[in-house]
Design a protein around this motif. Structure first.
Motif, PDB file in Angstrom:
ATOM      1  N   ALA A 103      80.778  23.276  62.380  1.00 29.46           N
ATOM      2  CA  ALA A 103      81.166  22.009  62.997  1.00 29.46           C
ATOM      3  C   ALA A 103      79.947  21.196  63.415  1.00 29.46           C
ATOM      4  O   ALA A 103      79.995  19.965  63.419  1.00 29.46           O
ATOM      5  CB  ALA A 103      82.059  22.279  64.209  1.00 29.46           C
ATOM      6  N   ILE A 104      78.838  21.861  63.728  1.00 26.74           N
ATOM      7  CA  ILE A 104      77.629  21.161  64.165  1.00 26.74           C
ATOM      8  C   ILE A 104      77.113  20.235  63.069  1.00 26.74           C
ATOM      9  O   ILE A 104      76.665  19.120  63.355  1.00 26.74           O
ATOM     10  CB  ILE A 104      76.541  22.180  64.576  1.00 26.74           C
ATOM     11  CG1 ILE A 104      76.996  22.983  65.786  1.00 26.74           C
ATOM     12  CG2 ILE A 104      75.233  21.477  64.883  1.00 26.74           C
ATOM     13  CD1 ILE A 104      76.065  24.115  66.152  1.00 26.74           C
ATOM     14  N   GLU A 107      79.317  17.117  63.007  1.00 27.65           N
ATOM     15  CA  GLU A 107      79.135  16.355  64.242  1.00 27.65           C
ATOM     16  C   GLU A 107      77.812  15.603  64.240  1.00 27.65           C
ATOM     17  O   GLU A 107      77.753  14.435  64.623  1.00 27.65           O
ATOM     18  CB  GLU A 107      79.226  17.281  65.452  1.00 27.65           C
ATOM     19  CG  GLU A 107      80.628  17.784  65.714  1.00 27.65           C
ATOM     20  CD  GLU A 107      80.687  18.874  66.766  1.00 27.65           C
ATOM     21  OE1 GLU A 107      79.615  19.307  67.239  1.00 27.65           O
ATOM     22  OE2 GLU A 107      81.803  19.281  67.107  1.00 27.65           O
ATOM     23  N   LYS A 108      76.730  16.264  63.802  1.00 32.23           N
ATOM     24  CA  LYS A 108      75.425  15.607  63.757  1.00 32.23           C
ATOM     25  C   LYS A 108      75.417  14.461  62.755  1.00 32.23           C
ATOM     26  O   LYS A 108      74.849  13.396  63.018  1.00 32.23           O
ATOM     27  CB  LYS A 108      74.323  16.612  63.413  1.00 32.23           C
ATOM     28  CG  LYS A 108      73.947  17.538  64.540  1.00 32.23           C
ATOM     29  CD  LYS A 108      72.881  18.524  64.106  1.00 32.23           C
ATOM     30  CE  LYS A 108      71.502  17.957  64.134  1.00 32.23           C
ATOM     31  NZ  LYS A 108      70.968  17.657  65.448  1.00 32.23           N
ATOM     32  N   LYS A 111      77.622  11.559  64.200  1.00 31.72           N
ATOM     33  CA  LYS A 111      77.000  10.940  65.372  1.00 31.72           C
ATOM     34  C   LYS A 111      75.830  10.044  64.972  1.00 31.72           C
ATOM     35  O   LYS A 111      75.616   8.983  65.571  1.00 31.72           O
ATOM     36  CB  LYS A 111      76.522  12.013  66.342  1.00 31.72           C
ATOM     37  CG  LYS A 111      76.016  11.441  67.643  1.00 31.72           C
ATOM     38  CD  LYS A 111      75.773  12.483  68.689  1.00 31.72           C
ATOM     39  CE  LYS A 111      75.404  11.806  69.993  1.00 31.72           C
ATOM     40  NZ  LYS A 111      75.548  12.681  71.133  1.00 31.72           N
ATOM     41  N   TYR A 124      82.263   8.772  69.883  1.00 30.70           N
ATOM     42  CA  TYR A 124      81.993  10.160  69.495  1.00 30.70           C
ATOM     43  C   TYR A 124      82.972  11.128  70.167  1.00 30.70           C
ATOM     44  O   TYR A 124      83.270  12.182  69.612  1.00 30.70           O
ATOM     45  CB  TYR A 124      80.548  10.515  69.852  1.00 30.70           C
ATOM     46  CG  TYR A 124      80.145  11.906  69.466  1.00 30.70           C
ATOM     47  CD1 TYR A 124      80.035  12.286  68.133  1.00 30.70           C
ATOM     48  CD2 TYR A 124      79.867  12.861  70.441  1.00 30.70           C
ATOM     49  CE1 TYR A 124      79.666  13.567  67.779  1.00 30.70           C
ATOM     50  CE2 TYR A 124      79.491  14.144  70.097  1.00 30.70           C
ATOM     51  CZ  TYR A 124      79.396  14.492  68.768  1.00 30.70           C
ATOM     52  OH  TYR A 124      79.036  15.757  68.433  1.00 30.70           O
ATOM     53  N   THR A 125      83.485  10.758  71.338  1.00 28.98           N
ATOM     54  CA  THR A 125      84.450  11.635  72.013  1.00 28.98           C
ATOM     55  C   THR A 125      85.800  11.655  71.311  1.00 28.98           C
ATOM     56  O   THR A 125      86.647  12.487  71.634  1.00 28.98           O
ATOM     57  CB  THR A 125      84.652  11.220  73.484  1.00 28.98           C
ATOM     58  OG1 THR A 125      85.200   9.898  73.532  1.00 28.98           O
ATOM     59  CG2 THR A 125      83.345  11.263  74.243  1.00 28.98           C
ATOM     60  N   LEU A 127      86.155  12.358  68.166  1.00 29.90           N
ATOM     61  CA  LEU A 127      86.000  13.227  67.000  1.00 29.90           C
ATOM     62  C   LEU A 127      86.259  14.678  67.403  1.00 29.90           C
ATOM     63  O   LEU A 127      85.700  15.160  68.385  1.00 29.90           O
ATOM     64  CB  LEU A 127      84.588  13.094  66.420  1.00 29.90           C
ATOM     65  CG  LEU A 127      84.228  14.008  65.257  1.00 29.90           C
ATOM     66  CD1 LEU A 127      85.051  13.640  64.021  1.00 29.90           C
ATOM     67  CD2 LEU A 127      82.745  13.918  64.952  1.00 29.90           C
ATOM     68  N   TYR A 128      87.102  15.361  66.634  1.00 29.91           N
ATOM     69  CA  TYR A 128      87.425  16.760  66.876  1.00 29.91           C
ATOM     70  C   TYR A 128      87.216  17.519  65.568  1.00 29.91           C
ATOM     71  O   TYR A 128      87.889  17.232  64.579  1.00 29.91           O
ATOM     72  CB  TYR A 128      88.875  16.921  67.341  1.00 29.91           C
ATOM     73  CG  TYR A 128      89.187  16.109  68.573  1.00 29.91           C
ATOM     74  CD1 TYR A 128      89.004  16.645  69.838  1.00 29.91           C
ATOM     75  CD2 TYR A 128      89.632  14.797  68.470  1.00 29.91           C
ATOM     76  CE1 TYR A 128      89.273  15.897  70.969  1.00 29.91           C
ATOM     77  CE2 TYR A 128      89.909  14.044  69.592  1.00 29.91           C
ATOM     78  CZ  TYR A 128      89.727  14.601  70.842  1.00 29.91           C
ATOM     79  OH  TYR A 128      89.979  13.857  71.966  1.00 29.91           O
ATOM     80  N   VAL A 129      86.272  18.477  65.560  1.00 33.18           N
ATOM     81  CA  VAL A 129      85.924  19.190  64.336  1.00 33.18           C
ATOM     82  C   VAL A 129      86.275  20.669  64.502  1.00 33.18           C
ATOM     83  O   VAL A 129      85.906  21.290  65.511  1.00 33.18           O
ATOM     84  CB  VAL A 129      84.421  19.033  64.012  1.00 33.18           C
ATOM     85  CG1 VAL A 129      84.086  19.726  62.704  1.00 33.18           C
ATOM     86  CG2 VAL A 129      84.033  17.567  63.942  1.00 33.18           C
TER      87      VAL A 129
END
Length: 147
Positions: A103-104, A107-108, A111, A124-125, A127-129
């Motif tokens: 997930a990182i 997310e990176k 973002k 960004y809040t 987003l759910y991965v």
């Protein structure tokens, strides 16, 4: 000619329609996938897009562990950060980040494609991965989007 019908409508937090969408990352290329997710988060796929407002949807990403990178990026792409102390530069590769959590990576990437201000932090809040196909957001009744 009726000029009242040509008014530009600017969306705000009270008038925006926010939905929940689910996107499958299976066998998708990381950068191309992240740019599409960032567009949905920002709301650029809607006709009521307003640059200064959070008019995007809440995005659930599933199967993050099945994301692809092309070429030799698993070993040669580098993520650089700094601890703030002298000699504190730390370097990691996508392969090392995937060992911690897939997930990182997503997310990176997402973002980095959002605005670098308070609005970007708020977007960004939304987003759910998740690494697998399971997610705890069934109550929101998300619609699946094919990218």
């Amino acid at each position: 000619m009726d000029t009242l019908s040509y008014k530009t409508v600017s969306a705000n937090s009270a008038t925006v329609q926010k939905n929940w969408v689910i996107v499958d990352a299976q066998s998708m290329v990381l950068g191309r996938f992240a740019s599409e997710v960032a567009k949905i988060l920002r709301g650029k796929n809607k006709p009521s897009y307003t640059p200064h407002a959070d008019c995007g949807d809440n995005v659930i990403v599933i199967n993050a562990d099945k994301i692809r990178l092309t070429g030799k990026k698993w070993d040669e792409k580098v993520y650089v950060r700094h601890t703030g102390f002298p000699g504190g530069q730390r370097i990691s590769t996508p392969k090392l980040l995937k060992e911690k959590s897939s997930a990182i990576l997503i997310e990176k990437a997402v973002k980095g494609m959002l605005p670098k201000n308070r609005l970007g932090s708020k977007l960004y809040t939304n987003l759910y991965v998740y690494e697998g196909a399971e997610h705890p957001h069934e109550a929101q009744q998300p619609k699946e989007i094919k990218l």
